[in-house]
Design an enzyme around this catalytic site. Structure first.
Site, PDB file in Angstrom:
ATOM      1  CG  ASN A  11      -0.449   0.826   2.306  1.00 44.81           C
ATOM      2  OD1 ASN A  11       0.578   0.484   2.869  1.00 44.81           O
ATOM      3  ND2 ASN A  11      -1.108   1.912   2.606  1.00 44.81           N
ATOM      4  CE  LYS A 218       6.983  -5.386   2.398  1.00 43.40           C
ATOM      5  NZ  LYS A 218       5.846  -5.973   3.052  1.00 43.40           N
ATOM      6  CE  LYS A 280       3.155  -6.077   7.284  1.00 49.11           C
ATOM      7  NZ  LYS A 280       3.763  -6.347   5.992  1.00 49.11           N
TER       8      LYS A 280
HETATM    9  P1  ADP Z   1       1.826  -5.210   3.364  1.00 48.99           P
HETATM   10  O1  ADP Z   1       1.291  -5.238   1.990  1.00 48.99           O
HETATM   11  O2  ADP Z   1       2.189  -3.847   3.828  1.00 48.99           O
HETATM   12  O3  ADP Z   1       2.880  -6.242   3.628  1.00 48.99           O
HETATM   13  P2  ADP Z   1      -0.085  -6.876   4.857  1.00 48.99           P
HETATM   14  O4  ADP Z   1      -1.502  -6.844   4.413  1.00 48.99           O
HETATM   15  O5  ADP Z   1       0.727  -8.066   4.527  1.00 48.99           O
HETATM   16  O6  ADP Z   1       0.567  -5.522   4.306  1.00 48.99           O
HETATM   17  O7  ADP Z   1      -0.019  -6.661   6.443  1.00 48.99           O
HETATM   18  C1  ADP Z   1      -0.667  -5.557   7.072  1.00 48.99           C
HETATM   19  C2  ADP Z   1      -2.006  -5.992   7.628  1.00 48.99           C
HETATM   20  O8  ADP Z   1      -1.849  -6.844   8.754  1.00 48.99           O
HETATM   21  C3  ADP Z   1      -2.874  -4.875   8.174  1.00 48.99           C
HETATM   22  O9  ADP Z   1      -3.605  -4.212   7.170  1.00 48.99           O
HETATM   23  C4  ADP Z   1      -3.798  -5.605   9.167  1.00 48.99           C
HETATM   24  O10 ADP Z   1      -5.069  -5.812   8.629  1.00 48.99           O
HETATM   25  C5  ADP Z   1      -3.130  -6.969   9.370  1.00 48.99           C
HETATM   26  N1  ADP Z   1      -2.972  -7.396  10.754  1.00 48.99           N
HETATM   27  C6  ADP Z   1      -3.148  -8.681  11.173  1.00 48.99           C
HETATM   28  N2  ADP Z   1      -2.943  -8.792  12.481  1.00 48.99           N
HETATM   29  C7  ADP Z   1      -2.627  -7.557  12.946  1.00 48.99           C
HETATM   30  C8  ADP Z   1      -2.303  -7.043  14.246  1.00 48.99           C
HETATM   31  N3  ADP Z   1      -2.264  -7.835  15.317  1.00 48.99           N
HETATM   32  N4  ADP Z   1      -2.012  -5.724  14.358  1.00 48.99           N
HETATM   33  C9  ADP Z   1      -2.044  -4.921  13.262  1.00 48.99           C
HETATM   34  N5  ADP Z   1      -2.359  -5.348  12.008  1.00 48.99           N
HETATM   35  C10 ADP Z   1      -2.645  -6.657  11.834  1.00 48.99           C
HETATM   36 MG    MG Z   2       2.409  -8.507   3.193  1.00 52.20          MG
END
Ligand code: ADP
Ligand code: MG
Length: 318
Positions: A11, A218, A280
């Site tokens: 994003n 990534k 992450k």
């Molecule tokens: P990116 O494309 O930036 O790698 P991801 O969609 O893989 O993004 O990861 C971010 C998402 O993780 C957030 O949009 C959120 O919905 C999700 N998420 C799942 N568990 C959690 C958590 N415990 N705290 C915050 N976000 C979370």
């Molecule tokens: Mg991701």
């Protein structure tokens, strides 16, 4: 001041609800580039990596639509294509933003391969959804014709292709880049590396690598790169301001500064989404384990303050 590796999430390049036009991606990257240039202007050295989910999805769809006229390309090739297009976009926008911030640097993007093990258990259990949603009939055909593994997504009511997501073992170009970069390179160069986690390859013999149909997380590769290029801070930029416990529950609590062992216990408790926030947090922990000083999870608007320890989730050694 230190050396920061920033991993840009999908994003940071494309917002949810965008159509995926090039102009939208340029506009979004322009905003992110301004934030990154601000860090450099304050004296930080910068390395950039990025995701490629939406862009690979677009290429997969282009393959499908064009298949009567043009042979489809395998997924590793699509991964390399996204490194080219996104690397180019980052070069364009970040170079301009750095000049604007009076901190000019050469932004240098490198097509990167990441070695995975053919024995990685992910190959027996494909788990990462890619591409669009299909009907049940389409899913059946694709399973037979293409040999794809298909999985039902109950929440969205459709079928998707799933591919293995093996662990990154080694970033091939990393050794060469370390040798090529001059002393004090951070004052002149911003490397852009391992987009989409790197093109996944397996080693078939000495110097012989073969691309595989898989995707690498990534953020996991980012932890490898941060160690290989001696970054002291790993920043994972995504679309939420940090990591939360009780995410989207009434007791939700956003984490600020947190020790490695504390967040590890939340990870074990299953507080973080398996294909999203979980990797992450794992990447942050493996970076600290390898000697990193600090890992930050936040969104682009919060980044400046997070670096000053004012916001975002900051994971520090015990
Ligand atoms: P990116 O494309 O930036 O790698 P991801 O969609 O893989 O993004 O990861 C971010 C998402 O993780 C957030 O949009 C959120 O919905 C999700 N998420 C799942 N568990 C959690 C958590 N415990 N705290 C915050 N976000 C979370
Ligand atoms: Mg991701």
């Amino acid at each position: 001041m230190g050396r920061i590796l920033v991993a840009l999430g999908g994003n940071a390049l494309q917002r949810a609800g965008d159509h995926g036009t090039w102009a939208e991606q340029v506009a979004q990257m322009r905003l992110t580039a301004r934030v990154l240039a601000g860090l450099v202007a304050e004296g930080e050295e910068l390395i950039v990596t990025h995701g490629n989910g939406p862009q690979v999805g677009t290429l997969l769809r282009q393959n499908e639509i064009a298949e009567r006229e043009l042979p489809a390309r395998p997924m590793d090739v699509l991964g390399a294509e996204t490194q080219g297009q996104i690397g180019y976009l980052i070069e364009q926008e970040l170079t301009a933003a750095l000049v604007q911030a009076k901190a000019p640097r050469t932004v240098l993007s490198i097509v990167s391969r990441t070695v995975v093990s053919p024995r990685d258990k992910a190959f027996a259990h494909p788990s990462k959804p890619v591409g669009r949603y299909y009907t049940e009939a389409e899913a059946r055909t694709l399973r037979k014709r293409e040999g794809w593994q298909m999985e039902y997504d109950g929440a969205r009511g459709g079928w998707r292709r799933v591919v293995p997501s093996p662990l990154p073992r080694r970033w091939i170009e990393g050794d060469a880049l370390r040798k090529l970069l001059p002393r004090g390179w951070g004052a002149h160069i911003v490397p852009v590396v391992t987009g989409g986690g790197g093109v996944p390859v397996v080693e078939r013999g000495r110097g012989m690598f073969e691309g595989v149909e898989a995707v690498i997380d990534k953020d996991r590769t980012a932890a490898l790169v941060a160690s290989a290029l001696d970054a002291d801070t790993l920043v994972i930029l995504t679309d939420v301001p940090g990591a939360a416990v009780g995410y989207r529950k009434s007791w939700e609590r956003w984490l600020g500064q947190v020790s490695a062992s504390e967040i590890r216990s939340y990870l074990r408790r299953g507080e973080f989404g398996g294909g999203s926030m979980g990797p992450k947090v794992e990447a942050a922990l493996s970076f600290l384990q390898a000697g990193g000083r600090r890992a930050i999870i936040t969104d682009p608007p919060s980044l400046g303050r997070a670096i000053r320890n004012e916001t975002g989730t900051r994971i520090v050694p015990d």
